[in-house]
Scaffold this active site. Structure first.
Site, short mmCIF file in Angstrom:
data_model
loop_
_atom_site.label_atom_id
_atom_site.label_comp_id
_atom_site.label_asym_id
_atom_site.label_seq_id
_atom_site.Cartn_x
_atom_site.Cartn_y
_atom_site.Cartn_z
N VAL A 56 0.83 -1.21 0.00
CA VAL A 56 0.00 0.00 0.00
C VAL A 56 0.87 1.26 0.00
CG1 VAL A 56 -1.63 1.35 1.38
CG2 VAL A 56 -2.01 -1.09 1.03
N ARG A 94 14.07 -3.69 1.72
CA ARG A 94 12.93 -3.21 0.93
C ARG A 94 13.20 -1.79 0.43
NH1 ARG A 94 6.64 -4.65 2.68
NH2 ARG A 94 6.53 -6.30 1.17
N CYS A 97 -5.81 -9.63 3.22
CA CYS A 97 -6.78 -8.78 3.90
C CYS A 97 -8.18 -9.36 4.14
CB CYS A 97 -6.89 -7.45 3.17
SG CYS A 97 -5.35 -6.52 3.30
N PHE A 104 -1.95 -15.47 -4.81
CA PHE A 104 -3.36 -15.53 -4.38
C PHE A 104 -4.32 -15.05 -5.47
CE2 PHE A 104 -5.19 -11.34 -3.30
CZ PHE A 104 -4.08 -10.51 -3.35
P1 NAD Z 1 3.11 -4.89 3.92
O1 NAD Z 1 3.45 -5.95 4.89
O2 NAD Z 1 3.37 -5.09 2.47
O3 NAD Z 1 3.89 -3.53 4.31
C1 NAD Z 1 3.97 -3.05 5.62
C2 NAD Z 1 5.36 -2.44 5.82
O4 NAD Z 1 5.39 -1.78 7.10
C3 NAD Z 1 6.49 -3.47 5.83
O5 NAD Z 1 7.42 -3.18 4.81
C4 NAD Z 1 7.10 -3.33 7.24
O6 NAD Z 1 8.51 -3.49 7.26
C5 NAD Z 1 6.71 -1.91 7.60
N1 NAD Z 1 6.74 -1.64 9.05
C6 NAD Z 1 6.23 -2.39 10.07
N2 NAD Z 1 6.45 -1.78 11.25
C7 NAD Z 1 7.13 -0.62 10.99
C8 NAD Z 1 7.63 0.43 11.79
N3 NAD Z 1 7.49 0.41 13.11
N4 NAD Z 1 8.27 1.46 11.17
C9 NAD Z 1 8.43 1.47 9.83
N5 NAD Z 1 7.96 0.51 9.02
C10 NAD Z 1 7.31 -0.54 9.58
O7 NAD Z 1 1.58 -4.53 4.17
P2 NAD Z 1 0.52 -3.94 3.11
O8 NAD Z 1 -0.02 -5.04 2.28
O9 NAD Z 1 1.10 -2.74 2.47
O10 NAD Z 1 -0.65 -3.52 4.11
C11 NAD Z 1 -0.51 -2.41 4.97
C12 NAD Z 1 -1.88 -2.07 5.55
O11 NAD Z 1 -2.76 -1.68 4.49
C13 NAD Z 1 -2.57 -3.23 6.27
O12 NAD Z 1 -3.29 -2.70 7.35
C14 NAD Z 1 -3.53 -3.76 5.23
O13 NAD Z 1 -4.67 -4.34 5.82
C15 NAD Z 1 -3.93 -2.50 4.48
N6 NAD Z 1 -4.34 -2.70 3.08
C16 NAD Z 1 -3.63 -3.54 2.27
C17 NAD Z 1 -4.00 -3.67 0.92
C18 NAD Z 1 -3.27 -4.61 -0.02
O14 NAD Z 1 -3.72 -4.77 -1.15
N7 NAD Z 1 -2.17 -5.23 0.37
C19 NAD Z 1 -5.06 -2.92 0.40
C20 NAD Z 1 -5.73 -2.04 1.26
C21 NAD Z 1 -5.36 -1.94 2.59
C1 UGA Z 2 -9.15 -6.66 -1.82
C2 UGA Z 2 -10.21 -5.60 -2.21
O1 UGA Z 2 -10.69 -5.88 -3.53
C3 UGA Z 2 -9.62 -4.19 -2.16
O2 UGA Z 2 -10.64 -3.22 -2.42
C4 UGA Z 2 -9.03 -3.95 -0.77
O3 UGA Z 2 -8.42 -2.69 -0.70
C5 UGA Z 2 -7.99 -5.02 -0.48
O4 UGA Z 2 -8.62 -6.33 -0.56
C6 UGA Z 2 -7.41 -4.92 0.90
O5 UGA Z 2 -7.99 -4.35 1.77
O6 UGA Z 2 -6.34 -5.51 1.02
P1 UGA Z 2 -7.15 -7.88 -3.08
O7 UGA Z 2 -7.21 -8.81 -1.93
O8 UGA Z 2 -5.84 -7.30 -3.46
O9 UGA Z 2 -8.13 -6.63 -2.82
O10 UGA Z 2 -7.72 -8.60 -4.39
P2 UGA Z 2 -9.20 -8.98 -4.88
O11 UGA Z 2 -9.27 -8.72 -6.32
O12 UGA Z 2 -10.25 -8.40 -4.03
O13 UGA Z 2 -9.21 -10.56 -4.70
C7 UGA Z 2 -9.23 -11.15 -3.41
C8 UGA Z 2 -9.37 -12.67 -3.55
O14 UGA Z 2 -10.68 -13.00 -3.98
C9 UGA Z 2 -8.42 -13.28 -4.58
O15 UGA Z 2 -7.94 -14.51 -4.11
C10 UGA Z 2 -9.30 -13.46 -5.80
O16 UGA Z 2 -8.85 -14.47 -6.64
C11 UGA Z 2 -10.62 -13.82 -5.14
N1 UGA Z 2 -11.80 -13.51 -5.99
C12 UGA Z 2 -12.11 -12.24 -6.31
C13 UGA Z 2 -12.60 -14.55 -6.42
O17 UGA Z 2 -12.35 -15.74 -6.11
N2 UGA Z 2 -13.70 -14.28 -7.18
C14 UGA Z 2 -14.03 -13.00 -7.54
O18 UGA Z 2 -15.04 -12.82 -8.24
C15 UGA Z 2 -13.21 -11.96 -7.09
#
Ligand code: NAD
Ligand code: UGA
Length: 456
Positions: free
Chosen positions: A13, A39, A273, A335
């Site tokens: 993110v 990273r 998530c 995934f």
């Molecule tokens: P991630 O694990 O990829 O990244 C998190 C980063 O934070 C890591 O690089 C870690 O080293 C760093 N970190 C941890 N503690 C720290 C500290 N004290 N100081 C500095 N850096 C630190 O996680 P992500 O997938 O980017 O998710 C982050 C948040 O966003 C989560 O709460 C997740 O639920 C939310 N989110 C994720 C997605 C997604 O698609 N991955 C989408 C929407 C929301």
């Molecule tokens: C999901 C949400 O779509 C984002 O809006 C949100 O920000 C994010 O979670 C988050 O909070 O992390 P993401 O997990 O990256 O995003 O991907 P998706 O496209 O939502 O797929 C999630 C899982 O559901 C995957 O394993 C995908 O293959 C599966 N999926 C999705 C299905 O099996 N069927 C579908 O029709 C859609």
């Protein structure tokens, strides 16, 4: 006017979000800080540590101009007007709430660093997905600031999906900003709105109170995951009745009140998530004494678990009730397509169950093979990791297609079949391939929620 933006957490993110902000706000200096120096080095090199289509190009636009990455988190805090916090918030695996509540240790550690190193007035933005009322806890930590430090906490949850992150950030359905209903809270909201307004139409920027913003994020993921579990539950009925889940999904999705998105039946949802956020919602509901609501949402995760188990059960049944000694080529480990991320990937459970059946598992994936090696470290002696799908399928009794990589659609399946054991099985966990065509060339095909195409 905001001059210096910092994001703590350079992950899936933090990195993409800040790269897009830097691109659209050339007058703002954007810094991304992380404790993970490796990273940070990758981000600095212009080759991001995560695979995300289009990301490297956007990062290169800002690098050397108004976008920088650093491992010196404390120094970066001191310079910032606005601090986004985008650290990981995984499910807590110990103590109270284990297996359901969010583990807030990284988040709290960050809050304490901010408290110690910030100067003057700082807007702190929750970007991570957090339990409702976390901002309140933040406020309480920050109130001990002293030294003329002032903090305003906003909630600005992120809705990007992996694989489409750049498109989602460039053209979001909405940006959600929650803040306190005080003059200073509203002023902070205004500052953040001004950042997004550089490229997001104003009517897509929603402002709410903090609790609504925090809850909306959990609710949005719960609704999306619920749709996947709903269609997966229908796929199970389809397999018993001869209905075809693609036809059913089309029929129900054309109702505008239902809509066509997120109705792709599959092997179950994965990713870092959906499960984490629903379990977090379940924990919150139980905490507030809403047991019925908690059980309602919990069922979405239960159904997802069932779908993954069902996939392997169907394989065992079709392959004469034994997988012992049989080579299974697992196509895909990420995934979902277009990411190298394997967090909570259904492939992990599928591979483990296949190993438990004493199958010889061969995993292939265009982007996630290194992560797969790590995720299956404890059963590595029973798994082969093979980048080439043709080699993976050589000598196999079956292919289990687990990730919806489009490149699997254009493979030469006649060539693949010629190297496989007979009868050859193909279990399509994503309904990615044409089952009739594959059956015609000689495969026994088992698509999810659709009738088998088999001569057995
Ligand atoms: P991630 O694990 O990829 O990244 C998190 C980063 O934070 C890591 O690089 C870690 O080293 C760093 N970190 C941890 N503690 C720290 C500290 N004290 N100081 C500095 N850096 C630190 O996680 P992500 O997938 O980017 O998710 C982050 C948040 O966003 C989560 O709460 C997740 O639920 C939310 N989110 C994720 C997605 C997604 O698609 N991955 C989408 C929407 C929301
Ligand atoms: C999901 C949400 O779509 C984002 O809006 C949100 O920000 C994010 O979670 C988050 O909070 O992390 P993401 O997990 O990256 O995003 O991907 P998706 O496209 O939502 O797929 C999630 C899982 O559901 C995957 O394993 C995908 O293959 C599966 N999926 C999705 C299905 O099996 N069927 C579908 O029709 C859609």
């Amino acid at each position: 006017m905001i001059a210096n933006v910092l994001c703590i957490g350079a992950g899936y993110v933090g990195g993409p979000t800040m790269a897009v902000i830097a691109k659209h706000c050339p007058d703002v200096r954007v810094t991304v800080a992380d404790i993970n120096a490796e990273r940070i080095r990758a981000w600095q090199s212009g080759t991001p540590p995560i695979y995300e289509p289009g990301l490297a190009d956007v990062v290169r636009v800002g690098l050397g101009k108004n976008l920088r990455f650093t491992a010196d988190v404390d120094a970066a805090i001191a310079d910032a007007d606005v601090i986004f916090v985008s650290v990981n918030t995984p499910t807590k695996m110990f103590g109270q709430g284990a297996g359901r509540a969010a583990d807030l240790q990284y988040w709290e550690k960050t809050a304490r660093s901010i408290l110690q190193h910030a100067r003057g007035t700082t807007i702190v933005v929750e970007k991570s997905t957090l339990p409702v009322r976390t901002a309140e806890a933040m406020d309480r930590i920050f109130k001990n600031g002293g030294d003329g430090k002032r903090f305003e906490v906003l909630s600005n949850p992120e809705f990007l999906a992996e694989g489409t992150a750049i498109a989602d950030l460039e053209s979001p359905d909405r940006v959600l900003i929650g803040g306190a209903e005080t003059p200073s809270g509203q002023a902070a909201i205004g500052e953040l709105v001004a950042i997004y307004a550089h490229w997001v139409p104003r009517d897509r920027i929603l402002t709410t109170n903090v609790w609504s913003a925090e809850l909306s994020k959990l609710a949005a993921n719960a609704f999306l995951a619920q749709r996947v579990s709903s269609i997966n539950s229908v796929s199970a009925i389809c397999e018993r009745t001869g209905a075809d889940v693609l036809e059913v999904a089309r029929a129900i999705g054309t109702d505008r009140r239902i809509g066509a998105q997120f109705l792709r039946a599959g092997i179950g949802f994965g990713g870092s998530c959906f499960q984490k956020d629903i379990l977090n919602l379940v924990y919150l509901c139980d905490h507030y004494g809403l047991a019925e609501v908690a059980r309602y949402w919990e069922a979405v995760v239960t159904m997802n678990q069932y779908q993954k188990e069902r996939f392997v059960q169907r394989m065992i049944r079709a392959m004469f009730n034994t997988l012992t000694g049989k080579r299974i080529a697992v196509f895909g480990f990420a995934f979902k397509a277009d990411t190298g991320d394997t967090r909570e990937s259904p492939a992990i459970q599928v591979c483990r169950e296949l190993v438990a059946e004493h199958a010889e598992v061969c995993v292939t994936d265009p982007r996630a093979l290194e992560s797969a090696r790590h995720d299956l470290g404890d059963v590595a002696g029973h798994v082969i990791f093979e980048p080439d799908p043709y080699a993976a399928a050589r000598g196999a009794h079956a292919i289990a297609l687990v990730t919806d990589w489009t490149e699997y659609q254009s493979l030469d399946y006649v060539r693949i079949l010629s190297g496989m054991q007979r009868p050859a099985f193909l279990f399509d966990g994503r309904n990615l391939l044409d089952p009739d065509q594959l059956h015609q060339i000689g495969f026994n095909v088992y698509p999810i929620g659709r009738p088998d195409r088999t001569n057995l």
